[in-house]
Design a protein around this motif. Structure first.
Motif, PDB file in Angstrom:
ATOM      1  N   GLY A   1     -69.927 -10.851 -14.277  1.00  0.00           N
ATOM      2  CA  GLY A   1     -69.065 -11.604 -15.179  1.00  0.00           C
ATOM      3  C   GLY A   1     -68.078 -12.505 -14.468  1.00  0.00           C
ATOM      4  N   GLY A   2     -68.132 -12.525 -13.148  1.00  0.00           N
ATOM      5  CA  GLY A   2     -67.216 -13.370 -12.376  1.00  0.00           C
ATOM      6  C   GLY A   2     -65.921 -12.698 -11.986  1.00  0.00           C
ATOM      7  N   GLU A   3     -65.729 -11.439 -12.388  1.00  0.00           N
ATOM      8  CA  GLU A   3     -64.521 -10.713 -12.042  1.00  0.00           C
ATOM      9  C   GLU A   3     -64.675 -10.017 -10.692  1.00  0.00           C
ATOM     10  OE1 GLU A   3     -63.940  -8.025 -15.237  1.00  0.00           O
ATOM     11  OE2 GLU A   3     -63.221  -9.560 -16.634  1.00  0.00           O
ATOM     12  N   VAL A   4     -63.537  -9.748 -10.072  1.00  0.00           N
ATOM     13  CA  VAL A   4     -63.533  -9.075  -8.778  1.00  0.00           C
ATOM     14  C   VAL A   4     -63.564  -7.562  -8.992  1.00  0.00           C
ATOM     15  CG1 VAL A   4     -62.235  -8.655  -6.647  1.00  0.00           C
ATOM     16  CG2 VAL A   4     -62.280 -10.953  -7.663  1.00  0.00           C
ATOM     17  N   ASP A   5     -64.495  -6.901  -8.338  1.00  0.00           N
ATOM     18  CA  ASP A   5     -64.568  -5.441  -8.361  1.00  0.00           C
ATOM     19  C   ASP A   5     -63.977  -4.936  -7.041  1.00  0.00           C
ATOM     20  OD1 ASP A   5     -65.335  -2.713  -8.219  1.00  0.00           O
ATOM     21  OD2 ASP A   5     -66.994  -3.093  -9.592  1.00  0.00           O
ATOM     22  N   ASN A   6     -62.980  -4.073  -7.116  1.00  0.00           N
ATOM     23  CA  ASN A   6     -62.307  -3.625  -5.894  1.00  0.00           C
ATOM     24  C   ASN A   6     -62.989  -2.439  -5.240  1.00  0.00           C
ATOM     25  OD1 ASN A   6     -61.620  -1.760  -7.864  1.00  0.00           O
ATOM     26  ND2 ASN A   6     -59.558  -1.442  -7.096  1.00  0.00           N
ATOM     27  N   ASN A   7     -64.124  -2.010  -5.769  1.00  0.00           N
ATOM     28  CA  ASN A   7     -64.863  -0.918  -5.155  1.00  0.00           C
ATOM     29  C   ASN A   7     -65.873  -1.472  -4.152  1.00  0.00           C
ATOM     30  OD1 ASN A   7     -65.279   2.010  -5.086  1.00  0.00           O
ATOM     31  ND2 ASN A   7     -64.586   1.902  -7.210  1.00  0.00           N
ATOM     32  N   ALA A   8     -66.789  -0.661  -3.706  1.00  0.00           N
ATOM     33  CA  ALA A   8     -67.823  -1.088  -2.768  1.00  0.00           C
ATOM     34  C   ALA A   8     -69.201  -0.834  -3.381  1.00  0.00           C
ATOM     35  CB  ALA A   8     -67.690  -0.344  -1.447  1.00  0.00           C
ATOM     36  N   LYS A   9     -70.180  -1.619  -2.970  1.00  0.00           N
ATOM     37  CA  LYS A   9     -71.531  -1.457  -3.495  1.00  0.00           C
ATOM     38  C   LYS A   9     -72.224  -0.228  -2.914  1.00  0.00           C
ATOM     39  CE  LYS A   9     -72.398  -6.372  -4.415  1.00  0.00           C
ATOM     40  NZ  LYS A   9     -73.264  -7.537  -4.139  1.00  0.00           N
ATOM     41  N   LEU A  10     -71.886   0.115  -1.678  1.00  0.00           N
ATOM     42  CA  LEU A  10     -72.573   1.210  -1.004  1.00  0.00           C
ATOM     43  C   LEU A  10     -72.008   2.578  -1.359  1.00  0.00           C
ATOM     44  CD1 LEU A  10     -73.042  -0.325   2.574  1.00  0.00           C
ATOM     45  CD2 LEU A  10     -74.666  -0.267   0.667  1.00  0.00           C
ATOM     46  N   TYR A  11     -70.738   2.642  -1.724  1.00  0.00           N
ATOM     47  CA  TYR A  11     -70.107   3.923  -2.046  1.00  0.00           C
ATOM     48  C   TYR A  11     -68.870   3.663  -2.895  1.00  0.00           C
ATOM     49  CZ  TYR A  11     -67.037   2.511   1.795  1.00  0.00           C
ATOM     50  OH  TYR A  11     -66.191   1.814   2.618  1.00  0.00           O
ATOM     51  N   GLN A  12     -68.374   4.712  -3.545  1.00  0.00           N
ATOM     52  CA  GLN A  12     -67.202   4.593  -4.391  1.00  0.00           C
ATOM     53  C   GLN A  12     -65.934   4.800  -3.549  1.00  0.00           C
ATOM     54  OE1 GLN A  12     -68.476   3.062  -7.349  1.00  0.00           O
ATOM     55  NE2 GLN A  12     -66.816   4.273  -8.234  1.00  0.00           N
ATOM     56  N   ILE A  13     -65.193   3.732  -3.341  1.00  0.00           N
ATOM     57  CA  ILE A  13     -63.959   3.843  -2.560  1.00  0.00           C
ATOM     58  C   ILE A  13     -62.914   4.641  -3.322  1.00  0.00           C
ATOM     59  CG2 ILE A  13     -62.049   2.554  -1.541  1.00  0.00           C
ATOM     60  CD1 ILE A  13     -63.964   0.333  -0.892  1.00  0.00           C
ATOM     61  N   TYR A  14     -62.821   4.350  -4.619  1.00  0.00           N
ATOM     62  CA  TYR A  14     -61.835   5.033  -5.461  1.00  0.00           C
ATOM     63  C   TYR A  14     -62.567   6.025  -6.373  1.00  0.00           C
ATOM     64  CZ  TYR A  14     -59.354   0.853  -3.934  1.00  0.00           C
ATOM     65  OH  TYR A  14     -58.818  -0.153  -3.177  1.00  0.00           O
ATOM     66  N   PRO A  15     -62.105   7.250  -6.536  1.00  0.00           N
ATOM     67  CA  PRO A  15     -60.843   7.786  -6.000  1.00  0.00           C
ATOM     68  C   PRO A  15     -60.964   8.440  -4.630  1.00  0.00           C
ATOM     69  CG  PRO A  15     -61.802   9.377  -7.471  1.00  0.00           C
ATOM     70  CD  PRO A  15     -62.753   8.200  -7.453  1.00  0.00           C
ATOM     71  N   LEU A  16     -62.134   8.302  -3.964  1.00  0.00           N
ATOM     72  CA  LEU A  16     -62.340   8.956  -2.671  1.00  0.00           C
ATOM     73  C   LEU A  16     -61.207   8.660  -1.703  1.00  0.00           C
ATOM     74  CD1 LEU A  16     -63.994  10.456  -0.511  1.00  0.00           C
ATOM     75  CD2 LEU A  16     -65.234   8.299  -0.092  1.00  0.00           C
ATOM     76  N   TRP A  17     -60.828   7.377  -1.600  1.00  0.00           N
ATOM     77  CA  TRP A  17     -59.831   7.022  -0.591  1.00  0.00           C
ATOM     78  C   TRP A  17     -58.429   7.456  -0.993  1.00  0.00           C
ATOM     79  CZ3 TRP A  17     -62.038   6.628   3.683  1.00  0.00           C
ATOM     80  CH2 TRP A  17     -61.337   6.211   4.817  1.00  0.00           C
ATOM     81  N   ASP A  18     -58.212   7.721  -2.271  1.00  0.00           N
ATOM     82  CA  ASP A  18     -56.934   8.299  -2.682  1.00  0.00           C
ATOM     83  C   ASP A  18     -56.798   9.723  -2.143  1.00  0.00           C
ATOM     84  OD1 ASP A  18     -55.984   6.081  -4.095  1.00  0.00           O
ATOM     85  OD2 ASP A  18     -57.097   6.657  -5.900  1.00  0.00           O
ATOM     86  N   TYR A  19     -57.914  10.460  -2.098  1.00  0.00           N
ATOM     87  CA  TYR A  19     -57.882  11.809  -1.532  1.00  0.00           C
ATOM     88  C   TYR A  19     -57.646  11.747  -0.020  1.00  0.00           C
ATOM     89  CZ  TYR A  19     -60.184  12.850  -5.985  1.00  0.00           C
ATOM     90  OH  TYR A  19     -60.498  12.952  -7.310  1.00  0.00           O
ATOM     91  N   VAL A  20     -58.338  10.822   0.647  1.00  0.00           N
ATOM     92  CA  VAL A  20     -58.141  10.647   2.089  1.00  0.00           C
ATOM     93  C   VAL A  20     -56.693  10.247   2.370  1.00  0.00           C
ATOM     94  CG1 VAL A  20     -58.815   9.298   4.114  1.00  0.00           C
ATOM     95  CG2 VAL A  20     -60.561  10.029   2.465  1.00  0.00           C
ATOM     96  N   HIS A  21     -56.187   9.347   1.550  1.00  0.00           N
ATOM     97  CA  HIS A  21     -54.807   8.875   1.717  1.00  0.00           C
ATOM     98  C   HIS A  21     -53.815  10.022   1.525  1.00  0.00           C
ATOM     99  CE1 HIS A  21     -51.648   5.900   1.861  1.00  0.00           C
ATOM    100  NE2 HIS A  21     -51.189   6.249   0.671  1.00  0.00           N
ATOM    101  N   LEU A  22     -54.090  10.895   0.589  1.00  0.00           N
ATOM    102  CA  LEU A  22     -53.212  12.048   0.359  1.00  0.00           C
ATOM    103  C   LEU A  22     -53.115  12.907   1.616  1.00  0.00           C
ATOM    104  CD1 LEU A  22     -51.566  13.849  -1.593  1.00  0.00           C
ATOM    105  CD2 LEU A  22     -53.718  14.967  -2.200  1.00  0.00           C
ATOM    106  N   VAL A  23     -54.227  13.082   2.294  1.00  0.00           N
ATOM    107  CA  VAL A  23     -54.242  13.904   3.506  1.00  0.00           C
ATOM    108  C   VAL A  23     -53.521  13.200   4.656  1.00  0.00           C
ATOM    109  CG1 VAL A  23     -55.722  14.942   5.272  1.00  0.00           C
ATOM    110  CG2 VAL A  23     -56.363  15.089   2.854  1.00  0.00           C
ATOM    111  N   LEU A  24     -53.841  11.912   4.870  1.00  0.00           N
ATOM    112  CA  LEU A  24     -53.284  11.187   6.010  1.00  0.00           C
ATOM    113  C   LEU A  24     -51.853  10.732   5.793  1.00  0.00           C
ATOM    114  CD1 LEU A  24     -56.325   8.925   6.991  1.00  0.00           C
ATOM    115  CD2 LEU A  24     -55.616  11.089   8.015  1.00  0.00           C
TER     116      LEU A  24
END
Length: 310
Positions: free
Chosen positions: A160-183
């Motif tokens: 649709g022309g909108e920007v998707d902030n995730n990744a095609k190969l894997y789901q960044i969110y919420p995965l990286w929120d968990y990583v961020h919580l640890v680090l």
């Protein structure tokens, strides 16, 4: 009362508050950085902790231009920088996590520095100015590499022309929120709490058993300033990170705004904390405000006159 109107009013309030934090925080943290560069504090080779404090001031500025900037742009201008373009999506995604984790680990090393200063009267490897710079640059490099995947994999244009902030190969969110919580919270909280707890205990013990004239011990006493800043970091950052990692959809958006505002207010707080707890910092600040030349010497306090040391 109209709940929609209340909701919109709350968004406007928090939006403009985010803008106020950006303006005031940028000015105060820059001012803090330059004050810490003043000759009053001596050569950083003799006080390597200054390197950490200067870096903390700069990363406190960087923290205000990520999610906090979106808190202003979305309610006031109707968009997030994170979704403005693929380039901005990648950059802000990286900045949000990198700046936060860097800020946390700089404070971890400050706690380590104060712990070693109290427990080792002789200079350790971490006490050398050159080695402190190595620690800072190495830790920042590692954190940058951990989050570099944002530049490579994240963000793409949807059909649709909108920007998707995730990744095609894997789901960044919420995965990286968990990583961020640890680090960003979990590991730094454990380390900072451990070092601060041990040092505070030893300071109390030393004060009770050591002569007041024992300058060798007092010279390495942990600064009240740095204890307070690291303690406030844990208190203000953990709740919002836990909520976003585990309870994003179970908690009201208003709570997110309140917790975020508390978090980013912390990154504007170093100047008032330093001003109220550090004699040298307060004296130099007053001198500058009175329009005295910044680069003229303000006589530094001797160690036996300082109530707070760095």
């Amino acid at each position: 009362m109209n709940t929609t109107r209340d909701y919109s009013l709350a968004n406007l309030i928090f939006g403009y508050y985010a803008l106020v934090l950006i303006i005031i925080g940028t000015l105060l943290n820059l001012f803090t950085f330059f004050i810490l560069c003043h000759s009053t504090f001596g050569n950083a080779k003799k006080r390597p902790t200054l390197h950490y404090m200067r870096a903390m001031a700069l990363f406190d500025i960087a923290m205000l231009y990520g999610w906090n900037l979106d808190h202003f742009l979305l309610p006031i201008h109707g968009f997030k920088l994170h979704f403005y373009s693929v380039a901005w999506c990648k950059f802000t995604g990286f900045l949000n996590y990198f700046a936060g984790q860097a800020s946390a680990w700089l404070r971890v090393f400050v706690c380590l520095d104060r712990y070693l200063a109290l427990n080792h009267l002789h200079r350790t490897w971490f006490s050398a100015s050159k080695n402190v710079l190595i620690v800072i640059s190495t830790s920042l490099g590692i954190i940058a590499l951990i989050n570099f995947h944002f530049f490579v994999f994240s963000c793409f244009i949807k059909s649709g022309g909108e920007v998707d902030n995730n990744a095609k190969l894997y789901q960044i969110y919420p995965l990286w929120d968990y990583v961020h919580l640890v680090l960003y919270n979990f590991i730094p909280f454990i380390i900072m709490t451990t070092f601060n707890g041990v040092v505070i205990y030893q300071l109390i013990h030393l004060r009770q058993t050591t002569s007041i004239h024992s300058s060798a011990i007092r010279h390495r006493a942990m600064s009240i300033t740095l204890v307070l800043t690291t303690f406030l970091f844990c208190v203000t950052t953990i709740p919002v990170t836990v909520v976003f990692a585990f309870y994003t959809y179970q908690t009201p958006y208003l709570l997110h705004q309140i917790l975020d505002s508390i978090l980013y207010t912390y990154h504007v707080s170093c100047f008032p904390i330093y001003f109220t707890t550090m004699n040298d910092f307060r004296r130099v600040t007053i001198s500058v405000v009175k329009c005295k030349c910044f680069f003229t010497g303000v006589a530094p306090l001797s160690d036996n006159r300082m109530t707070t040391k760095i």
